[in-house]
Design a protein around this motif. Structure first.
Motif, PDB file in Angstrom:
ATOM      1  N   GLU A 122       3.855  67.304   9.337  1.00 39.78           N
ATOM      2  CA  GLU A 122       2.899  66.297   9.782  1.00 39.78           C
ATOM      3  C   GLU A 122       3.435  64.896   9.539  1.00 39.78           C
ATOM      4  OE1 GLU A 122      -1.822  65.644   9.816  1.00 39.78           O
ATOM      5  OE2 GLU A 122      -1.010  67.004   8.330  1.00 39.78           O
ATOM      6  N   ARG A 123       2.948  63.974  10.375  1.00 41.15           N
ATOM      7  CA  ARG A 123       3.192  62.543  10.180  1.00 41.15           C
ATOM      8  C   ARG A 123       1.852  61.840  10.205  1.00 41.15           C
ATOM      9  NH1 ARG A 123       8.439  59.939  13.040  1.00 41.15           N
ATOM     10  NH2 ARG A 123       9.891  61.515  12.295  1.00 41.15           N
ATOM     11  N   ILE A 124       1.715  60.869   9.324  1.00 41.45           N
ATOM     12  CA  ILE A 124       0.501  60.065   9.307  1.00 41.45           C
ATOM     13  C   ILE A 124       0.905  58.594   9.255  1.00 41.45           C
ATOM     14  CG2 ILE A 124      -1.589  59.454   8.032  1.00 41.45           C
ATOM     15  CD1 ILE A 124      -1.701  62.335   7.035  1.00 41.45           C
ATOM     16  N   GLU A 125       0.381  57.837  10.207  1.00 39.36           N
ATOM     17  CA  GLU A 125       0.623  56.401  10.230  1.00 39.36           C
ATOM     18  C   GLU A 125      -0.481  55.710   9.451  1.00 39.36           C
ATOM     19  OE1 GLU A 125       1.596  54.582  13.992  1.00 39.36           O
ATOM     20  OE2 GLU A 125       2.231  56.540  14.757  1.00 39.36           O
ATOM     21  N   ASN A 126      -0.084  54.768   8.631  1.00 36.08           N
ATOM     22  CA  ASN A 126      -1.047  53.978   7.863  1.00 36.08           C
ATOM     23  C   ASN A 126      -0.525  52.552   7.768  1.00 36.08           C
ATOM     24  OD1 ASN A 126      -3.426  53.690   6.165  1.00 36.08           O
ATOM     25  ND2 ASN A 126      -1.956  53.341   4.520  1.00 36.08           N
ATOM     26  N   LYS A 127      -1.217  51.673   8.449  1.00 32.49           N
ATOM     27  CA  LYS A 127      -0.824  50.262   8.505  1.00 32.49           C
ATOM     28  C   LYS A 127       0.609  50.154   9.013  1.00 32.49           C
ATOM     29  CE  LYS A 127      -4.173  49.003   5.039  1.00 32.49           C
ATOM     30  NZ  LYS A 127      -4.450  48.448   3.753  1.00 32.49           N
ATOM     31  N   VAL A 185       4.851  54.937   8.123  1.00 32.88           N
ATOM     32  CA  VAL A 185       4.661  56.293   8.633  1.00 32.88           C
ATOM     33  C   VAL A 185       5.137  57.241   7.541  1.00 32.88           C
ATOM     34  CG1 VAL A 185       5.318  57.975  10.391  1.00 32.88           C
ATOM     35  CG2 VAL A 185       5.037  55.564  11.019  1.00 32.88           C
ATOM     36  N   TYR A 186       4.247  58.147   7.144  1.00 28.14           N
ATOM     37  CA  TYR A 186       4.582  59.131   6.117  1.00 28.14           C
ATOM     38  C   TYR A 186       4.851  60.475   6.778  1.00 28.14           C
ATOM     39  CZ  TYR A 186       2.781  55.718   2.808  1.00 28.14           C
ATOM     40  OH  TYR A 186       2.581  54.571   2.073  1.00 28.14           O
ATOM     41  N   ALA A 187       5.943  61.108   6.359  1.00 25.76           N
ATOM     42  CA  ALA A 187       6.279  62.449   6.834  1.00 25.76           C
ATOM     43  C   ALA A 187       6.047  63.423   5.687  1.00 25.76           C
ATOM     44  CB  ALA A 187       7.741  62.511   7.279  1.00 25.76           C
ATOM     45  N   ASN A 233      11.666  55.600   8.285  1.00 21.48           N
ATOM     46  CA  ASN A 233      12.179  54.282   8.661  1.00 21.48           C
ATOM     47  C   ASN A 233      13.117  54.432   9.845  1.00 21.48           C
ATOM     48  OD1 ASN A 233      10.987  52.447   6.724  1.00 21.48           O
ATOM     49  ND2 ASN A 233      12.184  53.550   5.197  1.00 21.48           N
ATOM     50  N   LYS A 234      13.120  53.414  10.697  1.00 27.39           N
ATOM     51  CA  LYS A 234      13.999  53.428  11.872  1.00 27.39           C
ATOM     52  C   LYS A 234      15.067  52.363  11.728  1.00 27.39           C
ATOM     53  CE  LYS A 234      10.847  55.211  15.323  1.00 27.39           C
ATOM     54  NZ  LYS A 234      10.304  55.046  16.676  1.00 27.39           N
ATOM     55  N   GLU A 235      16.262  52.754  12.145  1.00 27.69           N
ATOM     56  CA  GLU A 235      17.382  51.825  12.152  1.00 27.69           C
ATOM     57  C   GLU A 235      18.279  52.188  13.335  1.00 27.69           C
ATOM     58  OE1 GLU A 235      21.161  51.211   9.308  1.00 27.69           O
ATOM     59  OE2 GLU A 235      19.216  50.998   8.305  1.00 27.69           O
ATOM     60  N   ASP A 236      18.458  51.261  14.257  1.00 25.78           N
ATOM     61  CA  ASP A 236      19.272  51.506  15.452  1.00 25.78           C
ATOM     62  C   ASP A 236      18.829  52.764  16.198  1.00 25.78           C
ATOM     63  OD1 ASP A 236      20.820  49.245  14.870  1.00 25.78           O
ATOM     64  OD2 ASP A 236      22.184  50.409  13.621  1.00 25.78           O
ATOM     65  N   ASP A 237      17.529  52.897  16.438  1.00 26.15           N
ATOM     66  CA  ASP A 237      16.949  54.032  17.163  1.00 26.15           C
ATOM     67  C   ASP A 237      17.140  55.381  16.471  1.00 26.15           C
ATOM     68  OD1 ASP A 237      15.931  52.398  19.172  1.00 26.15           O
ATOM     69  OD2 ASP A 237      17.764  52.526  20.351  1.00 26.15           O
ATOM     70  N   PRO A 285      12.680  57.840   0.256  1.00 16.80           N
ATOM     71  CA  PRO A 285      11.735  58.186  -0.807  1.00 16.80           C
ATOM     72  C   PRO A 285      10.595  57.173  -0.900  1.00 16.80           C
ATOM     73  CG  PRO A 285      13.959  57.861  -1.687  1.00 16.80           C
ATOM     74  CD  PRO A 285      14.000  57.530  -0.245  1.00 16.80           C
ATOM     75  N   LEU A 286       9.497  57.601  -1.459  1.00 18.65           N
ATOM     76  CA  LEU A 286       8.382  56.694  -1.718  1.00 18.65           C
ATOM     77  C   LEU A 286       8.764  55.772  -2.870  1.00 18.65           C
ATOM     78  CD1 LEU A 286       5.418  59.216  -1.471  1.00 18.65           C
ATOM     79  CD2 LEU A 286       6.432  57.835   0.332  1.00 18.65           C
ATOM     80  N   SER A 287       8.137  54.607  -2.890  1.00 17.09           N
ATOM     81  CA  SER A 287       8.543  53.592  -3.866  1.00 17.09           C
ATOM     82  C   SER A 287       7.949  53.773  -5.255  1.00 17.09           C
ATOM     83  CB  SER A 287       8.185  52.201  -3.342  1.00 17.09           C
ATOM     84  OG  SER A 287       6.782  52.086  -3.179  1.00 17.09           O
ATOM     85  N   SER A 288       6.833  54.542  -5.350  1.00 18.62           N
ATOM     86  CA  SER A 288       6.178  54.653  -6.658  1.00 18.62           C
ATOM     87  C   SER A 288       5.217  55.840  -6.681  1.00 18.62           C
ATOM     88  CB  SER A 288       5.387  53.373  -6.952  1.00 18.62           C
ATOM     89  OG  SER A 288       4.327  53.242  -6.016  1.00 18.62           O
ATOM     90  N   GLN A 289       4.730  56.147  -7.854  1.00 18.29           N
ATOM     91  CA  GLN A 289       3.700  57.180  -8.017  1.00 18.29           C
ATOM     92  C   GLN A 289       2.430  56.769  -7.288  1.00 18.29           C
ATOM     93  OE1 GLN A 289       3.979  60.218  -9.356  1.00 18.29           O
ATOM     94  NE2 GLN A 289       1.816  60.714  -9.053  1.00 18.29           N
ATOM     95  N   THR A 290       2.133  55.484  -7.302  1.00 11.13           N
ATOM     96  CA  THR A 290       0.950  54.978  -6.606  1.00 11.13           C
ATOM     97  C   THR A 290       1.056  55.224  -5.104  1.00 11.13           C
ATOM     98  OG1 THR A 290       0.644  53.285  -8.302  1.00 11.13           O
ATOM     99  CG2 THR A 290      -0.447  52.907  -6.187  1.00 11.13           C
ATOM    100  N   GLU A 291       2.238  55.004  -4.532  1.00 11.93           N
ATOM    101  CA  GLU A 291       2.414  55.255  -3.105  1.00 11.93           C
ATOM    102  C   GLU A 291       2.306  56.752  -2.804  1.00 11.93           C
ATOM    103  OE1 GLU A 291       5.156  53.948   0.668  1.00 11.93           O
ATOM    104  OE2 GLU A 291       6.158  54.083  -1.285  1.00 11.93           O
ATOM    105  N   PHE A 292       2.818  57.601  -3.699  1.00 11.01           N
ATOM    106  CA  PHE A 292       2.678  59.048  -3.531  1.00 11.01           C
ATOM    107  C   PHE A 292       1.199  59.437  -3.504  1.00 11.01           C
ATOM    108  CE2 PHE A 292       1.968  63.221  -5.447  1.00 11.01           C
ATOM    109  CZ  PHE A 292       2.680  64.028  -4.571  1.00 11.01           C
ATOM    110  N   GLU A 293       0.436  58.910  -4.436  1.00 11.90           N
ATOM    111  CA  GLU A 293      -0.993  59.227  -4.504  1.00 11.90           C
ATOM    112  C   GLU A 293      -1.719  58.757  -3.247  1.00 11.90           C
ATOM    113  OE1 GLU A 293      -2.128  57.510  -8.257  1.00 11.90           O
ATOM    114  OE2 GLU A 293      -0.967  59.006  -9.377  1.00 11.90           O
ATOM    115  N   LYS A 294      -1.354  57.590  -2.739  1.00  9.21           N
ATOM    116  CA  LYS A 294      -1.943  57.072  -1.507  1.00  9.21           C
ATOM    117  C   LYS A 294      -1.616  57.992  -0.328  1.00  9.21           C
ATOM    118  CE  LYS A 294      -1.528  53.056   1.516  1.00  9.21           C
ATOM    119  NZ  LYS A 294      -0.885  51.741   1.664  1.00  9.21           N
ATOM    120  N   ALA A 295      -0.362  58.404  -0.214  1.00  9.01           N
ATOM    121  CA  ALA A 295       0.064  59.278   0.878  1.00  9.01           C
ATOM    122  C   ALA A 295      -0.623  60.641   0.783  1.00  9.01           C
ATOM    123  CB  ALA A 295       1.587  59.437   0.869  1.00  9.01           C
TER     124      ALA A 295
END
Length: 82
Positions: free
Chosen positions: A18-23, A26-28, A45-49, A55-65
């Motif tokens: 699954e993918r979920i877009e939030n603001k 995009v989380y996979a 993340n996209k770079e040159d198509d 990885p997620l930046s923190s435990q807080t971001e993991f909990e949000k996702a």
């Protein structure tokens, strides 16, 4: 046949379920194809198509996702039950 994104981390193959877009992100949600209890969440993340799983930046971001995933899938489960 359904096309799915697959990737390998540390010698293990994962399937994007699954993918979920939030603001602005995009989380996979990835599951090990041989062990359904082995999962991970990555930021897409996209770079040159080309897309990359970072990885997620923190435990807080993991909990949000995780909260986004649960909210979406609990609603889908409730809709099926109705």
């Amino acid at each position: 046949m359904i096309d799915v994104n697959c990737c390998t981390f540390n010698g293990k193959d994962y399937i994007e379920v699954e993918r979920i877009e939030n603001k602005d992100k995009v989380y996979a949600y990835l599951v090990n194809e041989k062990d359904e209890y082995d999962f991970m969440i990555r930021v897409v993340n996209k770079e040159d198509d080309k897309e990359f799983y970072d990885p997620l930046s923190s435990q807080t971001e993991f909990e949000k996702a995780m909260a986004l995933f649960l909210k979406k899938n609990l609603k889908a489960t409730e809709d099926k039950a109705a």
